[in-house]
Design a protein around this motif. Structure first.
Motif, short mmCIF file in Angstrom:
data_model
loop_
_atom_site.label_atom_id
_atom_site.label_comp_id
_atom_site.label_asym_id
_atom_site.label_seq_id
_atom_site.Cartn_x
_atom_site.Cartn_y
_atom_site.Cartn_z
N THR A 1 -45.60 -64.99 2.64
CA THR A 1 -45.05 -64.05 1.28
C THR A 1 -44.21 -64.99 0.68
O THR A 1 -44.56 -65.30 -0.74
N ASP B 1 -46.64 -67.75 -1.52
CA ASP B 1 -46.76 -67.25 -2.73
C ASP B 1 -45.56 -66.89 -2.90
O ASP B 1 -46.37 -67.06 -5.18
N ASP C 1 -46.43 -68.83 -7.42
CA ASP C 1 -46.89 -67.79 -8.27
C ASP C 1 -46.77 -67.77 -9.82
O ASP C 1 -45.19 -66.96 -9.85
#
Length: 170
Positions: free
Chosen positions: A16, A19, A23
């Motif tokens: 998590t 990411d 991103d």
């Protein structure tokens, strides 16, 4: 060489956190210091970052990474006058993730640039706090209670007691 560092223990999985920090499109949503990131945060990639307090100035950065563990953004001025490297390190600790962000500046113009810009340490602390908040929010809502071992996307029922969280951001 000058350096600043910030770190946090995050109540979310390393995937998590990874990411979130890779991103590019969502940085303006959660990082209050960034107004735009264009490009793809991947090994050998190039990105452009525009900060909210930098006006129309865009920082062009080269990206290196060890997937799932380490990302660096590097940029600077020609002829080695200034080189700035920001390193993001993600370490998995079974349900918790340690995130460390370090920024180093080197070259003959580093002192001049540091005097004209706000300190890196408050910015790094704000960045780490924003990643922590977003990761824990996403982990709770998308992965369910990570300590229950389940991956339910349902919200906890009203009888669930809030957990005490420990960790530091410095």
């Amino acid at each position: 060489m000058e350096s600043s560092e910030a770190e946090a223990l995050i109540l979310a999985g390393a995937g998590t956190v990874w990411d979130i920090i890779t991103d590019a499109g969502n940085y303006p949503v959660w990082d209050s210091g960034v107004s735009e990131v264009s490009g793809v945060i991947s090994a050998g990639g190039r990105i452009r970052v525009r900060t909210r307090d930098g006006g129309k100035r865009t920082f062009r950065l080269l990206v290196h990474q060890v997937p799932g563990r380490l990302v660096t953004w590097s940029g600077g001025l020609p002829l080695g006058l200034l080189k700035v490297v920001r390193t993001f390190t993600v370490s998995d600790h079974t349900g918790f993730t340690h995130l460390a962000v370090r920024e180093t500046a080197s070259g003959p113009l580093r002192s001049l640039v540091r005097k004209t810009l706000p300190g890196a340490e408050p910015a790094l602390n704000g960045y780490v706090a924003a990643v922590k908040f977003r990761a824990e929010l996403l982990s709770f809502h998308l992965e369910g209670a990570i300590f229950s071992g389940g991956t339910s996307t349902a919200a906890p029922d009203a009888t669930t007691k809030p957990m005490q969280r420990t960790g530091t951001t410095r």
